[in-house]
Scaffold this motif. Structure first.
Motif, short mmCIF file in Angstrom:
data_model
loop_
_atom_site.label_atom_id
_atom_site.label_comp_id
_atom_site.label_asym_id
_atom_site.label_seq_id
_atom_site.Cartn_x
_atom_site.Cartn_y
_atom_site.Cartn_z
N TYR A 94 -13.08 -5.94 -11.49
CA TYR A 94 -11.99 -5.39 -10.69
C TYR A 94 -11.08 -4.59 -11.62
CZ TYR A 94 -13.43 -9.30 -7.68
OH TYR A 94 -14.15 -10.19 -6.93
N LYS A 96 -7.45 -1.92 -11.67
CA LYS A 96 -6.27 -1.50 -10.92
C LYS A 96 -5.42 -0.62 -11.82
CE LYS A 96 -2.30 -3.37 -8.35
NZ LYS A 96 -1.60 -4.62 -7.93
N TYR A 102 -5.66 6.46 -9.62
CA TYR A 102 -6.33 6.54 -8.32
C TYR A 102 -6.58 7.98 -7.88
CZ TYR A 102 -5.75 1.54 -7.92
OH TYR A 102 -5.83 0.20 -8.14
N ILE A 178 -9.22 5.64 2.94
CA ILE A 178 -8.64 5.16 1.69
C ILE A 178 -7.86 6.30 1.03
CG2 ILE A 178 -9.15 4.14 -0.56
CD1 ILE A 178 -11.72 3.08 0.61
N MET A 183 -4.36 2.87 -1.99
CA MET A 183 -5.10 2.28 -3.10
C MET A 183 -4.20 1.75 -4.20
SD MET A 183 -8.13 5.11 -3.32
CE MET A 183 -8.71 4.59 -4.91
N ASN A 186 -4.09 -1.92 -4.44
CA ASN A 186 -5.39 -2.58 -4.39
C ASN A 186 -6.10 -2.57 -5.74
OD1 ASN A 186 -5.39 -3.17 -1.61
ND2 ASN A 186 -5.95 -1.04 -1.15
N HIS A 189 -13.12 -2.95 -6.63
CA HIS A 189 -14.23 -3.84 -7.00
C HIS A 189 -15.42 -2.99 -7.41
CE1 HIS A 189 -18.02 -5.99 -5.85
NE2 HIS A 189 -17.50 -6.84 -6.72
N ALA A 282 -7.58 -9.41 0.46
CA ALA A 282 -6.87 -8.34 1.16
C ALA A 282 -6.43 -7.23 0.22
CB ALA A 282 -5.66 -8.92 1.89
N GLN A 283 -6.48 -7.49 -1.09
CA GLN A 283 -6.04 -6.49 -2.07
C GLN A 283 -7.21 -5.88 -2.83
OE1 GLN A 283 -3.00 -8.11 -4.65
NE2 GLN A 283 -1.88 -9.04 -2.94
N VAL A 284 -8.41 -6.01 -2.28
CA VAL A 284 -9.61 -5.50 -2.96
C VAL A 284 -10.27 -4.43 -2.11
CG1 VAL A 284 -11.91 -6.08 -3.83
CG2 VAL A 284 -10.01 -7.69 -4.15
N VAL A 285 -10.59 -3.30 -2.74
CA VAL A 285 -11.34 -2.22 -2.12
C VAL A 285 -12.63 -2.05 -2.89
CG1 VAL A 285 -11.40 0.23 -1.55
CG2 VAL A 285 -9.26 -1.04 -1.32
#
Length: 292
Positions: A94, A96, A102, A178, A183, A186, A189, A282-285
């Motif tokens: 993961y 961020k 982003y 998205i 993002m 998030n 992943h 809920a915080q993973v894309v």
């Protein structure tokens, strides 16, 4: 002089006049064997904290990572003032970052077409990476990028090699769900099937990270001893002011590396407990969804 005294004197001479041979026998080995022993010790440790900074081209790179044997890692990679959070739990990685990070993600998948903030989606089947690559002495490290190309792409400290990044798709497709603003809260992943998975995963594996760091150090010679955080270590010197420090008392831990071109990477907190927690679902894309 007794036979025992002669043997002791010979042993001291064999380590290049670096002083005491220590208690774990490392100082009596060849430089190659010392590095291999230290690498094995890092890989066998329950955990290790890698912390420090180095120069990659014109950029300042910092690592602050806690690696846990057979489980994963957590921490940050900082390129200048841009911080990228990195977490691996088992096979799942993961990452961020901030808005710049982003925007780079969307631009790479979309080939720079359209306004990333407006939610332009990449074409299906894109194989670009979430970030370009830079490297601490050869390690593939997520890099800083404010555009599709990213000024850090392919950058590495002096004397080392870096892995390249995959080419983005040529153009953006239809708008997607998205957006950059969404993002920002998030984690992305990245699964093992992703083309650039290894770029991130290699930073979280103790043996791979040490091997990549040592690849940029070059040939080494014994160069005395130094106390590192209260532990006596043998000093191995290489080209371009590179140094490697390995403990000669207790476990043969790798304690510090000075990469060629400047900087310091410390290996700390061996075997200290580290808890790895996955981010909330809920915080993973999933990065695969961005390419759809």
């Amino acid at each position: 002089m007794s036979v025992l005294a002669i043997a002791a004197a010979a042993a001291v001479t064999a380590v290049g006049g670096c002083g005491s041979t220590g208690k774990n026998g490392v100082a009596t080995k060849s430089t190659g064997a010392i590095v291999a022993t230290a690498e094995d010790a890092v890989a066998a440790a329950d955990s290790v904290h890698v912390q420090g900074q180095f120069t990659s081209g014109s950029e300042h790179v910092a690592l602050d990572l806690r690696l846990v044997k057979d489980k994963g890692a957590a921490g940050t990679v900082t390129i200048d003032n841009e911080v990228i959070e990195l977490l691996r739990i088992g096979p799942d990685v993961y990452v961020k970052g901030d808005e710049t990070f982003y925007r780079s993600v969307v631009a790479r998948f979309g080939g720079g077409g359209g306004d990333p903030a407006a939610g332009a989606a990449p074409s299906s089947g894109a194989t670009g990476s979430a970030a370009p690559s830079t490297a601490p002495s050869g390690a593939a490290t997520p890099g800083k990028s404010g555009s599709a190309s990213g000024k850090a792409a392919g950058a590495a400290p002096s004397g080392s090699a870096a892995a390249g990044s995959a080419s983005p798709k040529a153009a953006a497709s239809t708008p997607g769900d998205i957006t950059v603003s969404a993002m920002q809260v998030n984690f992305l992943h990245i699964g093992p099937a992703d083309a650039q998975y290894q770029t991130f995963a290699s930073l979280t594996d103790p043996r791979q990270l040490v091997q990549q760091i040592m690849q940029g150090v070059g040939g080494l010679t014994k160069d005395g001893q130094k106390d590192i955080r209260g532990t006596k270590s043998i000093v191995l010197s290489g080209p371009k002011d590179s140094r490697v420090y390995v403990a000669i008392d207790g476990s043969p831990w790798l304690l510090r590396v000075l990469p060629p071109g400047g900087g310091t990477l410390d290996f700390l907190d061996y075997d200290k407990p580290v808890t790895l927690n996955p981010p909330p679902a809920a915080q993973v894309v999933d990065i695969a969804k961005i390419a759809k």
